[in-house]
Design a protein around this motif. Structure first.
Motif, PDB file in Angstrom:
ATOM      1  N   MET A   1       0.882  -1.128   0.202  1.00 23.09           N
ATOM      2  CA  MET A   1      -0.066   0.084   0.097  1.00 23.09           C
ATOM      3  C   MET A   1       0.851   1.223   0.046  1.00 23.09           C
ATOM      4  O   MET A   1       0.654   2.241  -0.712  1.00 23.09           O
ATOM      5  CB  MET A   1      -1.012   0.134   1.124  1.00 23.09           C
ATOM      6  N   LEU A   2       1.982   1.062   0.642  1.00 19.07           N
ATOM      7  CA  LEU A   2       2.721   2.627   0.861  1.00 19.07           C
ATOM      8  C   LEU A   2       3.245   2.712  -0.664  1.00 19.07           C
ATOM      9  O   LEU A   2       3.239   4.043  -1.109  1.00 19.07           O
ATOM     10  CB  LEU A   2       3.703   2.122   1.787  1.00 19.07           C
TER      11      LEU A   2
ATOM     12  N   LEU B   1       0.462   4.114  -2.708  1.00 23.41           N
ATOM     13  CA  LEU B   1       0.305   5.434  -2.300  1.00 23.41           C
ATOM     14  C   LEU B   1       1.413   6.711  -2.767  1.00 23.41           C
ATOM     15  O   LEU B   1       0.880   7.684  -3.288  1.00 23.41           O
ATOM     16  CB  LEU B   1       0.409   5.557  -0.954  1.00 23.41           C
ATOM     17  N   LEU B   2       2.613   6.058  -2.656  1.00 22.51           N
ATOM     18  CA  LEU B   2       3.652   6.984  -3.102  1.00 22.51           C
ATOM     19  C   LEU B   2       3.656   7.362  -4.757  1.00 22.51           C
ATOM     20  O   LEU B   2       3.738   8.557  -5.039  1.00 22.51           O
ATOM     21  CB  LEU B   2       4.998   6.589  -2.500  1.00 22.51           C
TER      22      LEU B   2
ATOM     23  N   ASN C   1      12.727  13.131  10.301  1.00 22.89           N
ATOM     24  CA  ASN C   1      12.170  12.179  11.237  1.00 22.89           C
ATOM     25  C   ASN C   1      12.965  11.437  12.015  1.00 22.89           C
ATOM     26  O   ASN C   1      13.894  10.732  11.592  1.00 22.89           O
ATOM     27  CB  ASN C   1      11.319  11.281  10.286  1.00 22.89           C
TER      28      ASN C   1
ATOM     29  N   ASP D   1       8.539   1.465   7.958  1.00 27.84           N
ATOM     30  CA  ASP D   1       7.739   1.372   6.726  1.00 27.84           C
ATOM     31  C   ASP D   1       8.589   1.775   5.577  1.00 27.84           C
ATOM     32  O   ASP D   1       8.462   1.181   4.500  1.00 27.84           O
ATOM     33  CB  ASP D   1       6.379   1.995   6.899  1.00 27.84           C
ATOM     34  N   VAL D   2       9.409   2.910   5.708  1.00 29.67           N
ATOM     35  CA  VAL D   2      10.158   3.454   4.805  1.00 29.67           C
ATOM     36  C   VAL D   2      11.303   2.587   4.307  1.00 29.67           C
ATOM     37  O   VAL D   2      11.435   2.381   2.822  1.00 29.67           O
ATOM     38  CB  VAL D   2      10.836   4.751   5.222  1.00 29.67           C
TER      39      VAL D   2
ATOM     40  N   PHE E   1      12.702   1.432   0.679  1.00 26.63           N
ATOM     41  CA  PHE E   1      14.323   1.854   0.625  1.00 26.63           C
ATOM     42  C   PHE E   1      15.156   1.076   1.475  1.00 26.63           C
ATOM     43  O   PHE E   1      15.548   1.742   2.518  1.00 26.63           O
ATOM     44  CB  PHE E   1      14.374   3.401   0.675  1.00 26.63           C
TER      45      PHE E   1
ATOM     46  N   ARG F   1      14.960  11.438   6.161  1.00 23.10           N
ATOM     47  CA  ARG F   1      13.981  12.467   5.407  1.00 23.10           C
ATOM     48  C   ARG F   1      13.723  11.906   4.281  1.00 23.10           C
ATOM     49  O   ARG F   1      14.541  11.448   3.544  1.00 23.10           O
ATOM     50  CB  ARG F   1      14.402  13.837   5.589  1.00 23.10           C
ATOM     51  N   THR F   2      12.377  12.570   3.476  1.00 19.87           N
ATOM     52  CA  THR F   2      12.384  12.096   2.049  1.00 19.87           C
ATOM     53  C   THR F   2      12.759  13.178   1.354  1.00 19.87           C
ATOM     54  O   THR F   2      12.645  14.533   1.636  1.00 19.87           O
ATOM     55  CB  THR F   2      10.965  11.825   1.682  1.00 19.87           C
TER      56      THR F   2
ATOM     57  N   THR G   1      12.272   9.910  -6.257  1.00 18.75           N
ATOM     58  CA  THR G   1      11.829   9.988  -4.928  1.00 18.75           C
ATOM     59  C   THR G   1      13.122   9.389  -4.290  1.00 18.75           C
ATOM     60  O   THR G   1      13.766   8.335  -4.642  1.00 18.75           O
ATOM     61  CB  THR G   1      10.734   8.947  -4.801  1.00 18.75           C
TER      62      THR G   1
ATOM     63  N   ILE H   1      15.405   8.974  -0.205  1.00 19.70           N
ATOM     64  CA  ILE H   1      15.341   8.822   0.966  1.00 19.70           C
ATOM     65  C   ILE H   1      16.664   9.304   1.535  1.00 19.70           C
ATOM     66  O   ILE H   1      17.680   8.667   0.963  1.00 19.70           O
ATOM     67  CB  ILE H   1      14.920   7.618   1.798  1.00 19.70           C
TER      68      ILE H   1
ATOM     69  N   ALA I   1       8.417  16.266  -1.702  1.00 16.81           N
ATOM     70  CA  ALA I   1       9.312  15.503  -0.808  1.00 16.81           C
ATOM     71  C   ALA I   1       8.516  15.546   0.577  1.00 16.81           C
ATOM     72  O   ALA I   1       8.231  14.541   1.418  1.00 16.81           O
ATOM     73  CB  ALA I   1      10.625  15.926  -0.389  1.00 16.81           C
TER      74      ALA I   1
ATOM     75  N   ALA J   1       6.890  12.661   2.918  1.00 15.57           N
ATOM     76  CA  ALA J   1       7.289  12.184   4.236  1.00 15.57           C
ATOM     77  C   ALA J   1       5.960  12.117   4.772  1.00 15.57           C
ATOM     78  O   ALA J   1       5.786  11.212   5.734  1.00 15.57           O
ATOM     79  CB  ALA J   1       7.937  13.455   4.652  1.00 15.57           C
TER      80      ALA J   1
ATOM     81  N   VAL K   1       3.084  10.827   3.684  1.00 16.20           N
ATOM     82  CA  VAL K   1       2.422   9.545   3.309  1.00 16.20           C
ATOM     83  C   VAL K   1       3.432   8.356   4.166  1.00 16.20           C
ATOM     84  O   VAL K   1       2.876   7.589   4.644  1.00 16.20           O
ATOM     85  CB  VAL K   1       2.578   9.291   1.797  1.00 16.20           C
ATOM     86  N   MET K   2       4.692   8.410   4.069  1.00 20.67           N
ATOM     87  CA  MET K   2       5.428   7.570   4.899  1.00 20.67           C
ATOM     88  C   MET K   2       5.059   7.472   6.420  1.00 20.67           C
ATOM     89  O   MET K   2       5.044   6.412   7.013  1.00 20.67           O
ATOM     90  CB  MET K   2       7.024   7.788   4.556  1.00 20.67           C
TER      91      MET K   2
ATOM     92  N   HIS L   1       0.714   6.853   6.743  1.00 22.00           N
ATOM     93  CA  HIS L   1      -0.109   5.779   6.044  1.00 22.00           C
ATOM     94  C   HIS L   1      -0.768   4.846   6.626  1.00 22.00           C
ATOM     95  O   HIS L   1      -2.081   4.600   6.818  1.00 22.00           O
ATOM     96  CB  HIS L   1       0.585   5.761   4.886  1.00 22.00           C
TER      97      HIS L   1
ATOM     98  N   GLU M   1      -8.285   1.727   2.022  1.00 18.53           N
ATOM     99  CA  GLU M   1      -6.997   2.177   1.054  1.00 18.53           C
ATOM    100  C   GLU M   1      -7.312   3.250   0.296  1.00 18.53           C
ATOM    101  O   GLU M   1      -6.644   4.199   0.078  1.00 18.53           O
ATOM    102  CB  GLU M   1      -6.510   0.975   0.386  1.00 18.53           C
TER     103      GLU M   1
ATOM    104  N   LYS N   1       4.216  19.899  11.956  1.00 14.56           N
ATOM    105  CA  LYS N   1       4.289  18.533  11.831  1.00 14.56           C
ATOM    106  C   LYS N   1       3.659  17.751  12.678  1.00 14.56           C
ATOM    107  O   LYS N   1       3.092  16.685  12.392  1.00 14.56           O
ATOM    108  CB  LYS N   1       5.964  18.336  12.000  1.00 14.56           C
TER     109      LYS N   1
END
Lengths: 298, 214
Positions: A71-72, A75-76, A184, A190-191, A195, A212-213, A221, A223, B29, B33, B35-36, B39, B57, B77
């Motif tokens: 799902m992640l 979504l991305l 972060n 999850d990230v 990655f 961070r992204t 995209t 990280i 970006a 961030a 989303v990650m 989510h 979803e 944030k």
């Protein structure tokens, strides 16, 4: 009706660990359970405590929902696709200008046709017909231009990028990462599914201090995982999801620094068969092997 | 009393930024961030609201796409989560309005005041909880999930849903009473629970009509 039943709504309105009992609406409950030194009703107090425990159990159970696999990534991809869509008003004038340099003039043929009266003379009708032909030709030209631009964009979506360009990119990413205030601090669980770092880092995901992204200048995209452990030790691992091929980089973690980097940086890079580009930037004298697993992985 | 709840959607103008410079790349970006970072929580909330993984979803995706358009509103944030929850809830309520009324197969469930004491439970049975939520009419489910999931006070819920505080307290208490009753260890699984569980397996939660005081 028992005292508990009388106070049921007030008991149920209290969040666990919250300060709701300070509200005047719940003063009666606060008094009954002895908040603020008032005489307490043990039965109400006991029920209040049970209710709070029940709420904690419910909250815990509500959170117990498995996130669907992939799902992640979906979504991305969706949000990136939406971000990449440009409004037509931005692209169209550029294409039009490229195809027909005079199209920017406000006195276009369309205006002429629109202004043509219904009782037009034969001369003006001929003129209108010519205008329509010109409009049609312009439309065809614009369509051809759009196709050409789309072709160029598509061709451009799979570039081959050399080592010197990559070294420049790495220095720029590192410079931007150093100055960026928003990182972060939570674990990148999850990230790191998308990655991944566990297979390549000596300390696994535990070595990641913050992350961070960001988007590269080519729209990839990415990280940034900050691996710096303290003063004098600065290292950032960039993981980039890219459609491009980076020429000359290894296909597995490389402990050999890239040539051409300056400013006291050591840069290691490799690209996996799945399109992930890894770039480790280390400032100072520590070797790349301090951060990467020594055994190359395939 | 904490009166600083998350902003109401869509008038979420007072949420601060995560430091975006306004550049498209930076905004993308920032969104990635978001989303990650959020989510999973958003999906869980969506799933509890609608009871269907596919729809959850979709709702999560909708929330992030709205966030993308209004990213400039998400300036702080640590409040982004509250803002996103509110956006998602709004998407859910809008999706309900687009749907047809309850079918003839809809079942009647009484949301009654459960007079007994709160059960002592070490762990909540997940299936019973899902089924008990599915039994609740949406106006009760939304309130109880705003309380449990968004951790909003009853005043904040009233403010966001634009309904009286008394109505929120009543709905919250009835909904929690329903959960207390259904989550009793010795409570038999009712036919309604079985229907709700089947509906969940097949798609979204079943619609129910409820006779309640408010």
């Amino acid at each position: 009706m028992s005292r508990i039943e009388q106070l049921r709504e007030q008991i149920d309105a209290c969040r666990t660990g919250g300060d709701d009992l300070l509200s005047p609406d719940l003063a009666e409950l606060a008094q009954s359970i002895g908040e603020g030194g008032s005489p307490a009703d043990p039965a109400v107090g006991s029920e209040f405590d049970r209710s709070q425990r029940f709420d904690r159990a419910v909250v815990s159970a509500l959170q117990d929902v498995a996130v669907p696999a992939g799902m992640l990534e979906r979504l991305l991809a969706k949000t990136a696709a939406a971000a990449d869509r440009r409004p037509a008003g931005i692209l169209a004038p550029a294409v039009d200008a490229a195809v027909n340099p005079s199209a920017g003039a406000p006195t276009g043929d369309a205006a002429t046709v629109a202004a043509t009266p219904a009782t037009a003379t034969p001369a003006s009708a001929t003129s209108a017909m010519l205008s329509r032909r010109r409009m049609l030709a312009s439309a065809v030209a614009v369509a051809a231009g759009i196709v050409a631009v789309a072709f160029v964009l598509r061709s451009g979506s799979q570039q081959k990028i050399g080592l010197s360009q990559l070294a420049d990119d790495a220095q720029r990413w590192n410079s931007e990462a150093k100055s960026h205030p928003a990182w972060n601090q939570n674990r990148p669980d999850d990230v790191s599914k998308i990655f991944p770092v566990v297979p390549v880092l000596r300390g696994g995901s535990g070595a990641v201090v913050q992350w961070r992204t960001f988007r590269t200048a080519r729209g990839e995209t990415a990280i940034a995982y900050d691996l710096s452990s303290g003063p004098g030790d600065r290292a950032v691992l960039f993981v980039v999801k890219t459609p491009h091929r980076y020429i000359g980089v290894a296909s597995a973690p490389s402990l050999v620094p890239l040539p051409g980097t300056t400013g006291g940086l050591s840069v290691g890079a490799w690209q996996t068969s799945t399109g992930l580009l890894y770039v480790l930037v280390v400032e100072g004298r520590r070797p790349l092997s301090d951060y990467l697993r020594a055994a190359p992985l395939t | 009393m904490d009166q600083h709840g998350p902003p109401r959607f869509p008038a979420a103008d007072n949420v601060e930024s995560s430091g975006s410079s306004g550049q498209p790349g930076e905004a993308a970006a920032d969104l990635a961030a978001l989303v990650m970072a959020h989510h999973a929580a958003l999906y869980r909330y969506a799933y509890r609201l609608c009871g269907c993984s596919a729809e959850a979803e979709d709702l999560t995706q909708q929330a992030f796409l709205i966030a993308q358009r209004k990213l400039h509103q998400v300036r702080e944030k640590d409040r982004a989560s509250a803002w996103l929850f509110a956006v998602l809830r709004s998407c859910f309520l809008k999706s309900l309005r687009r749907q047809r009324p309850a079918s003839a197969a809809a079942i009647n469930v009484e949301v009654e005041q459960f007079a007994g004491p709160t059960p002592e439970v070490d762990e909540i049975d997940r299936e019973r909880l899902t089924a008990a939520l599915a039994e609740l009419p949406v106006e009760f489910r939304v309130v109880v999930l705003m309380f449990y999931f968004e951790e909003l006070s009853y005043q904040q819920i009233a403010q966001q849903l634009e309904i009286p505080i008394g109505t929120v307290m009543s709905r919250l208490s009835r909904a929690k009473g329903h959960l207390r009753k259904r989550l009793q260890p010795d409570e038999p699984v009712s036919p309604a629970v079985r229907v709700a569980a089947r509906a969940e397996q097949g798609g979204r939660m079943s619609s129910v009509t409820v006779r309640t005081g408010k």
